[in-house]
Write an enzyme that holds these catalytic residues in place. Structure first.
Site, PDB file in Angstrom:
ATOM      1  N   SER A  54       0.787  -1.171   0.058  1.00 46.14           N
ATOM      2  CA  SER A  54      -0.036  -0.016   0.157  1.00 46.14           C
ATOM      3  C   SER A  54       0.726   1.197  -0.062  1.00 46.14           C
ATOM      4  O   SER A  54       1.945   1.299   0.588  1.00 46.14           O
ATOM      5  CB  SER A  54      -0.774  -0.099   1.144  1.00 46.14           C
ATOM      6  OG  SER A  54      -1.687   1.220   1.103  1.00 46.14           O
ATOM      7  N   GLU A  55       0.457   2.077  -0.723  1.00 47.43           N
ATOM      8  CA  GLU A  55       1.578   3.505  -1.032  1.00 47.43           C
ATOM      9  C   GLU A  55       1.995   3.875   0.268  1.00 47.43           C
ATOM     10  O   GLU A  55       2.860   4.823   0.513  1.00 47.43           O
ATOM     11  CB  GLU A  55       0.746   4.304  -1.861  1.00 47.43           C
ATOM     12  CG  GLU A  55      -0.324   5.007  -1.546  1.00 47.43           C
ATOM     13  CD  GLU A  55      -1.155   5.643  -2.311  1.00 47.43           C
ATOM     14  OE1 GLU A  55      -0.828   5.512  -3.694  1.00 47.43           O
ATOM     15  OE2 GLU A  55      -2.068   6.647  -1.875  1.00 47.43           O
TER      16      GLU A  55
END
Lengths: 233, 222
Positions: A54-55
């Site tokens: 996840s960024e």
């Protein structure tokens, strides 16, 4: 939403997520963006060992957690929803998270889109003529991931095609999309444009072409096109 | 030893000035120094440039800074989230400036600012609106945009634990922009969840060394 003509035959979001999940291979590191792609994680076949990124700096993200009384704001997905961390997961700061997005470590990213063009150009951040839009991590992920997989409805809410010959929306990245998963079909971006790989049960390739702006090509033998079934995963 | 601990949140933010460029950590609700932001609001500062991933949610935090007219310009990657109601309203009537920056480029500009670099080359944004006015350089056959480093007057940081030297640890994904922002500002203010004695943090686990921290305060509640 699906083209009105094909609404009864189109896949719903869970069915689309199930098809995208089947695409992901063991040991891949896969970025999950916001919106529709978040539905993919729970559908990954149990025997496949996939590391979700996840960024916001999560490596080894687990599925979204539903129905918790107290949300832990320190462990949210890119879409700001509570998630879990899988055993063996880790955290990095934002610059390292995007180093990972650009440095070839992401085997795939799954993004939503407004439009995808025959040449792999992607538009997903801004409407034509708008003064601003939300880029988020999309430009970095699209430019950096080894495979850009797009998950979107085949047409807009107004029935306009989203698979186009040339983008009419401001681009996010040029020539990057590898494969598109819609509620009607699965298509590969090739040197010759969109190849129709799979179509939903009950539709013909000609039906899909009718709701697609870009020219499609496909193998003429019917068996060459896999049929997407609508059964629940 | 340099005295870093402030006796109150209000005292911690006295170094922020009108017109400052201020980096604010956080992503969504994770790792946002909510108490420091509220304390800056109380000071009724003007003409701030706020650098943060989002443009505020609801009416608290960055949204309150915007609502009270403290902000001249927002730099962020995702300005128009549904919850960013205050920003959207101000932006619609040109009451605030906006620079939209791709998230990875925003992070790397801050990192470069904290690393003494002038900028960097990124493949992100080539061929898009973001490339307007930027130099394109070709390295080994691939096009890159020249992006410049971003340094700020001040940074507001949310940490998990702090010791009296200012060493910081973070908790899970609340780390996000905080460690890089702590390195990229002239005046760094921290709100930590918990204070421990010197030696109470494993040196192997300290993410931000105290040399980057100017002030800190303890805020047990987020």
């Amino acid at each position: 939403m699906a083209h009105p003509e094909f609404a009864a035959k189109a896949l719903d979001r869970d069915q689309m997520a199930r098809r995208v999940a089947a695409e992901l291979q063991s040991d891949w590191v896969v970025n999950i963006g916001i919106g529709m792609p978040t539905k993919v994680i729970p559908h990954v076949p149990a025997e496949r060992d996939i590391i979700f990124h996840s960024e916001n700096g999560i490596i080894g993200m687990g599925p979204e957690i539903d129905g918790v009384n107290e949300v832990d704001n320190d462990l949210l997905s890119a879409g700001k929803r509570p998630v879990s961390l899988n055993p063996g997961g880790s955290f990095v700061h934002h610059a390292d998270s995007f180093a990972l997005a650009r440095n070839g470590r992401l085997d795939a990213t799954i993004l939503g889109a407004y439009q995808v063009a025959s040449n792999g150009d992607l538009a997903n951040w801004k409407l034509p003529g708008a003064r601003a839009g939300n880029i988020g991590g999309a430009m970095d992920l699209a430019a950096g991931a080894r495979r850009v997989l797009v998950m979107m409805t085949h047409v807009t809410g107004k029935g306009e095609p989203k698979l186009v010959e040339r983008l009419r929306y401001p681009p996010t990245a040029l020539g990057v999309v590898r494969k598109v998963f819609t509620d009607l079909a699965v298509l590969s971006v090739t040197d010759k444009g969109f190849h129709l790989d799979e179509i939903v049960e009950g539709l013909t390739p000609e039906d899909v072409q009718r709701v697609t702006d870009a020219p499609l090509y496909w193998q003429t033998a019917p068996a060459a096109i896999r049929v997407l079934t609508r059964e629940k995963g | 030893m340099k005295q870093r601990k402030a006796n109150s949140v209000a005292e911690a933010v006295t170094g922020i000035k009108n017109g400052d460029v201020v980096l604010i950590g956080g992503f969504g609700r994770g790792g946002v120094p909510e108490n420091l932001i509220e304390a800056v609001c109380e000071r009724k500062l003007r003409d701030l440039t706020i650098v943060s991933n989002n443009a505020g949610t609801g009416h608290t935090g960055i949204a309150r800074l915007l609502e009270e007219g403290c902000v001249r310009k927002m730099m962020c990657s995702f300005p128009l989230a549904a919850e960013s109601i205050v920003f959207q309203e101000l932006f619609a009537r040109d009451a605030v400036e906006l620079e939209v920056v791709p998230q990875g480029t925003l992070a790397e500009r801050i990192r470069a600012g904290g690393a003494g670099l002038g900028g960097f080359l990124t493949p992100t944004g080539v061929g898009t609106d973001i490339a307007a006015g930027k130099q394109v350089l070709t390295v080994a056959g691939r096009d890159y945009l020249l992006e410049t480093a971003l340094r700020a007057d001040a940074a507001l940081i949310k940490a998990h634990r702090v010791d009296a030297v200012g060493n910081l640890t973070y908790r899970m994904a609340a780390r996000n922009f905080n460690p890089i922002m702590a390195m990229a500002a002239d005046h760094v203010v921290v709100e930590a969840h918990e204070e421990v004695p010197i030696g109470g943090l494993d040196p192997e686990c300290i993410i931000t060394p105290g040399i980057y921290v100017d002030r800190y305060c303890i805020c047990p509640k987020p």
